[in-house]
Each structure stands twice: as structure tokens, then as C-alpha cells.
Design a protein around this motif. Sequence first.
Motif, PDB file in Angstrom:
ATOM      1  N   LYS A   1      48.081  36.665  48.856  1.00 32.79           N
ATOM      2  CA  LYS A   1      47.004  37.589  48.494  1.00 32.79           C
ATOM      3  C   LYS A   1      47.444  38.511  47.366  1.00 32.79           C
ATOM      4  O   LYS A   1      46.705  38.733  46.396  1.00 32.79           O
ATOM      5  CB  LYS A   1      46.595  38.414  49.719  1.00 32.79           C
ATOM      6  CG  LYS A   1      45.431  39.358  49.464  1.00 32.79           C
ATOM      7  CD  LYS A   1      45.046  40.098  50.736  1.00 32.79           C
ATOM      8  CE  LYS A   1      43.876  41.048  50.489  1.00 32.79           C
ATOM      9  NZ  LYS A   1      43.513  41.774  51.744  1.00 32.79           N
TER      10      LYS A   1
ATOM     11  N   GLN B   1      47.664  36.572  44.047  1.00 36.73           N
ATOM     12  CA  GLN B   1      46.357  36.336  43.435  1.00 36.73           C
ATOM     13  C   GLN B   1      45.870  37.563  42.676  1.00 36.73           C
ATOM     14  O   GLN B   1      45.305  37.458  41.583  1.00 36.73           O
ATOM     15  CB  GLN B   1      45.336  35.948  44.507  1.00 36.73           C
ATOM     16  CG  GLN B   1      45.628  34.649  45.227  1.00 36.73           C
ATOM     17  CD  GLN B   1      45.951  33.516  44.267  1.00 36.73           C
ATOM     18  OE1 GLN B   1      45.106  33.070  43.493  1.00 36.73           O
ATOM     19  NE2 GLN B   1      47.191  33.058  44.290  1.00 36.73           N
ATOM     20  N   THR B   2      46.095  38.721  43.249  1.00 38.91           N
ATOM     21  CA  THR B   2      45.693  39.971  42.583  1.00 38.91           C
ATOM     22  C   THR B   2      46.440  40.135  41.266  1.00 38.91           C
ATOM     23  O   THR B   2      45.850  40.495  40.233  1.00 38.91           O
ATOM     24  CB  THR B   2      45.976  41.172  43.500  1.00 38.91           C
ATOM     25  OG1 THR B   2      45.220  41.025  44.707  1.00 38.91           O
ATOM     26  CG2 THR B   2      45.587  42.475  42.818  1.00 38.91           C
ATOM     27  N   ARG B   3      47.740  39.868  41.298  1.00 40.71           N
ATOM     28  CA  ARG B   3      48.547  40.043  40.094  1.00 40.71           C
ATOM     29  C   ARG B   3      48.255  38.972  39.041  1.00 40.71           C
ATOM     30  O   ARG B   3      48.274  39.240  37.841  1.00 40.71           O
ATOM     31  CB  ARG B   3      50.035  40.062  40.464  1.00 40.71           C
ATOM     32  CG  ARG B   3      50.415  41.364  41.169  1.00 40.71           C
ATOM     33  CD  ARG B   3      51.895  41.440  41.512  1.00 40.71           C
ATOM     34  NE  ARG B   3      52.176  40.727  42.750  1.00 40.71           N
ATOM     35  CZ  ARG B   3      53.054  39.747  42.868  1.00 40.71           C
ATOM     36  NH1 ARG B   3      53.715  39.326  41.812  1.00 40.71           N
ATOM     37  NH2 ARG B   3      53.264  39.163  44.029  1.00 40.71           N
ATOM     38  N   LEU B   4      47.975  37.756  39.480  1.00 39.82           N
ATOM     39  CA  LEU B   4      47.610  36.711  38.525  1.00 39.82           C
ATOM     40  C   LEU B   4      46.300  37.049  37.825  1.00 39.82           C
ATOM     41  O   LEU B   4      46.143  36.814  36.623  1.00 39.82           O
ATOM     42  CB  LEU B   4      47.473  35.365  39.243  1.00 39.82           C
ATOM     43  CG  LEU B   4      48.768  34.651  39.639  1.00 39.82           C
ATOM     44  CD1 LEU B   4      48.464  33.463  40.544  1.00 39.82           C
ATOM     45  CD2 LEU B   4      49.539  34.189  38.401  1.00 39.82           C
ATOM     46  N   ALA B   5      45.362  37.595  38.586  1.00 42.02           N
ATOM     47  CA  ALA B   5      44.068  37.960  38.005  1.00 42.02           C
ATOM     48  C   ALA B   5      44.215  39.077  36.987  1.00 42.02           C
ATOM     49  O   ALA B   5      43.557  39.086  35.939  1.00 42.02           O
ATOM     50  CB  ALA B   5      43.106  38.383  39.110  1.00 42.02           C
ATOM     51  N   GLY B   6      45.117  40.020  37.285  1.00 44.31           N
ATOM     52  CA  GLY B   6      45.307  41.152  36.384  1.00 44.31           C
ATOM     53  C   GLY B   6      46.300  40.893  35.276  1.00 44.31           C
ATOM     54  O   GLY B   6      46.305  41.598  34.259  1.00 44.31           O
ATOM     55  N   GLY B   7      47.162  39.897  35.479  1.00 41.16           N
ATOM     56  CA  GLY B   7      48.137  39.556  34.448  1.00 41.16           C
ATOM     57  C   GLY B   7      49.370  40.436  34.428  1.00 41.16           C
ATOM     58  O   GLY B   7      50.241  40.258  33.572  1.00 41.16           O
TER      59      GLY B   7
ATOM     60  N   GLN C   1      43.338  24.759  40.297  1.00 43.81           N
ATOM     61  CA  GLN C   1      42.530  25.933  39.961  1.00 43.81           C
ATOM     62  C   GLN C   1      43.241  26.974  39.111  1.00 43.81           C
ATOM     63  O   GLN C   1      42.589  27.815  38.504  1.00 43.81           O
ATOM     64  CB  GLN C   1      42.051  26.603  41.257  1.00 43.81           C
ATOM     65  CG  GLN C   1      41.155  25.718  42.114  1.00 43.81           C
ATOM     66  CD  GLN C   1      40.692  26.426  43.380  1.00 43.81           C
ATOM     67  OE1 GLN C   1      41.393  27.260  43.940  1.00 43.81           O
ATOM     68  NE2 GLN C   1      39.491  26.094  43.832  1.00 43.81           N
ATOM     69  N   GLN C   2      44.572  26.933  39.064  1.00 43.10           N
ATOM     70  CA  GLN C   2      45.302  27.994  38.378  1.00 43.10           C
ATOM     71  C   GLN C   2      46.339  27.470  37.391  1.00 43.10           C
ATOM     72  O   GLN C   2      47.286  28.179  37.046  1.00 43.10           O
ATOM     73  CB  GLN C   2      45.991  28.887  39.410  1.00 43.10           C
ATOM     74  CG  GLN C   2      45.024  29.556  40.375  1.00 43.10           C
ATOM     75  CD  GLN C   2      45.732  30.424  41.393  1.00 43.10           C
ATOM     76  OE1 GLN C   2      46.873  30.155  41.764  1.00 43.10           O
ATOM     77  NE2 GLN C   2      45.067  31.468  41.850  1.00 43.10           N
TER      78      GLN C   2
ATOM     79  N   ARG D   1      47.520  29.626  34.579  1.00 43.50           N
ATOM     80  CA  ARG D   1      48.251  30.863  34.875  1.00 43.50           C
ATOM     81  C   ARG D   1      49.761  30.634  34.953  1.00 43.50           C
ATOM     82  O   ARG D   1      50.521  31.592  35.077  1.00 43.50           O
ATOM     83  CB  ARG D   1      47.776  31.451  36.210  1.00 43.50           C
ATOM     84  CG  ARG D   1      46.267  31.656  36.313  1.00 43.50           C
ATOM     85  CD  ARG D   1      45.796  32.817  35.489  1.00 43.50           C
ATOM     86  NE  ARG D   1      44.353  32.946  35.530  1.00 43.50           N
ATOM     87  CZ  ARG D   1      43.689  33.636  36.451  1.00 43.50           C
ATOM     88  NH1 ARG D   1      44.351  34.237  37.426  1.00 43.50           N
ATOM     89  NH2 ARG D   1      42.366  33.727  36.402  1.00 43.50           N
TER      90      ARG D   1
END
Length: 433
Positions: free
Chosen positions: A85, A88-94, A114-115, A118
Amino acid sequence: MPIARAARRATVRLGAVVLAGTLLAACGGPSDEASDSAGGKVTITVDLFGSFGYKEAGLYAEYEKLNPGVTIKQTDTEDEADYWKSLQTRLAGGGGLADVQGIEVGRIASVTQQQADRFEDLRKYGADELKSQFAEAKWAAATAGNGAVLGLGTDVGPEAMCYRSDLLRQAGLPTDREELATKWSTWDGYLELGKKYKEKAPAKSAWIDSVGSLYSIMIGQEKERYYDASGKLIWETNPALKTAWDTSVEAARSGLSAKLDQWSPQWNQAFAAGSFATIPCPAWMLGYIKGQAGDAGKGKWDIAALPGGAGNWGGSYLAVPKAAKNKKEAYELVKWLTAPEQQAKLFQKQGNFPSSTGAIEQVADATDLYFNGAPIGRIFGEAAKAAPVQVLGVHDQNVAQQITNALSEVERKGTAPDKAWSNARKGVANTIG
């Protein structure tokens, strides 16, 4: 969860990788600490879950010694669900990503399907030259549709049954690993033996830690679990899954479980306290048992072949995010950690069974004094050879979590199985849509 693993290794050896050239100054990772660039120094950040065992086996220290100027900083989260979890947050924010991120096998399809954008395609750094060193299924699972290699395999999770021979002896049951393997060659036989154990068990000792672990190990024996080969979600109609569910429900209703959540503090304490006599154990569990049971458990634990045939539970990958600050250096570390020589060392010291074909032969004759001299190389090696190549789906881990949550309701609250199954269906729908 992962956690992570056990192995044997072949005669192929990779020399230690020495970083060439001037190393990058910056470091990435959840802490976002800057590295010291003076004198070509670099801090490679590694973010993991569970227990990969690298630090404990001395591999980080060895790598740092081989590569002056390199410092490895690891952060870890015990619960893989919490780790994923956060990732996922950090991948979304970069931001806040480590140079190396661990990926559990139940998540790797999500990464490749899906990623993929990234994570670094490790072919850029020469990873395609390593393909022959890994089991085919392990390599293929981390390869995206366009051929991109998004991670290198750490370990696999061939399964066996770990047991407390002293507790079985007190209950009047056999303790010889070969005799037990015969008596519980099927899961029905395993439950029957558990019922006999319950009749004369030492005080406050159950047959198994939880029905969730029973379910997980049984479903790990199947090729198709939650998805079929076409990518269709089939968990509700999969007869093998229903068998694992029904067997787990029977264990709960027969009072064979200690009702302990895996990875909880109470579960950790139970290894030393003798709160359960048996636990399904993928190879990576060996190091965990040693850590929790401590020196007092040496010689009390043993290992036998698993009921119902071979299976696989767990195994992980090391990946490099595109947002990593030290990509080349991260890859060199990943390459070294997953090389046959290091995978062999990790198995011998921590029990993590290798995914490297070059490492498996090296540990074929390994035994473990802690587990009463059990031939762990043979037991887990045979299990690894016989384990099915599993179909991996995007939401494997999410579905598995909802099912084990529902089984916990049956186990702890006495929820009717049909009601718990309905709750699992709702949970899956809410989680993956």
C-alpha cells in the motif's frame, strides 16, 4: 506475505560485482536522506518487507567490503500488505522511493501488466545475459509483454511441514519425519493426526497456528488458483480452491487451530511458547522460526514432507523504480544479491530457497542442525522440482487476503462457512471491483 525463503545452489559462481567508475552522489529511498558524494561515496537504499535475510546473512557487509565507498541502507515493513500500500502511494507520487524495492510474487503480475512504466527495464544494464541462471518460470513472471525485465528473482517457496517433535512425543504421536510423512501423505490424514494430537496435547498447545496458513499452503499446491491462463478470474469456481477452503473450515471447526494471525506479536511469541505443534513452512519460514524460537528451540523443531504433494508459497523479486536516484548502482547490487553464490549463502544461513538454477545444486546436500539435522536440501529441493508452475494474476494477493480474512471469521467468531464465503466475495468485489 513474504517474507522470503530457502535454497540450494549449483557450481556456477559469479564473481563479486565491483562498481566501476564514479558513483552517483544522490540516494533514493523512503528516508530521502542525501548520500555523501565525497570520494565517490554512494548510499544505495533498499526497501523490503518481511525478512529477506540479507543483513542477517552478512551479505550487505560483504558487498560494502567488496565495493569501498558503497553504503547500503535498508528499511523494511513486516506486513507485506502495508508495504504494498505504501509503495503504491509512493509510485503514484514519484517520490520517497528506494533505489531497490522488493516485490512479492503475488504482486509481480500487477507490476508487469499495470506498472511497467514505473520500473526500470533491467535489460538496459545487461540483465538479459542472466536469463539462463534463473528458473524459467521465475524469469518469465517478471517479464512484461514487451520483453522488459522488471525484476530479478530472489527466492522461491517450496513447501514442507515443520513440527515440534517434543510436543508430538508428549502427545504420544510419532516424531520420525519419514513416518510422519507417510501418516499425513494426504490432508485428510493430516487432520486425523491433528485430532489425535488434540486428545493428548500439552496444555495450551494446538495442532496448527491458524487455518489461514493451512489454506495458503494448500492453494500453493495448485497451478491455477485465482486466475486461469487466459487471465480470467476463476477463484469462485475453482474446485481446488474450494477443497482448500473446506479443509481449512474443518480444521477450524475441529478446534485444531491456535487462532493466531500470522506475523502478529502473539504469533511470533507462540514459536517459543509451544502454542502449536505443526506449521506449514515454505523454505523461507526456516529462518523466521529460528529467529522467533531462539536457541531454546534448537533440536525441538524438525521438518517432514508436505501432505498432498509439492507446492510453492511465496518468493520475491528485487526491482529498481524509474524514480530511483542510483539506478546503475542499484542494479549492480540486485545482480550481486541474486547471483547463485549469494543465493546459496542465503539458503544456508537463513533458509531462503534459491530461484537460481546455479545455486540449487550447491545446497542439495544441506542439512540443518537446528531442525534436528533435517536434510533441508533434499526436502525442499524435491519439493521445488515437483511444484507446479503457477498462473499469476494481477490481484492474486488481494483475493488471497480476503479469503484468509473470511477463514479467520470462521476460526475466531464461529461465523457460518457460507456466510464467511459470502463475505469473501464482497471483500474481493470491494477490493478489485
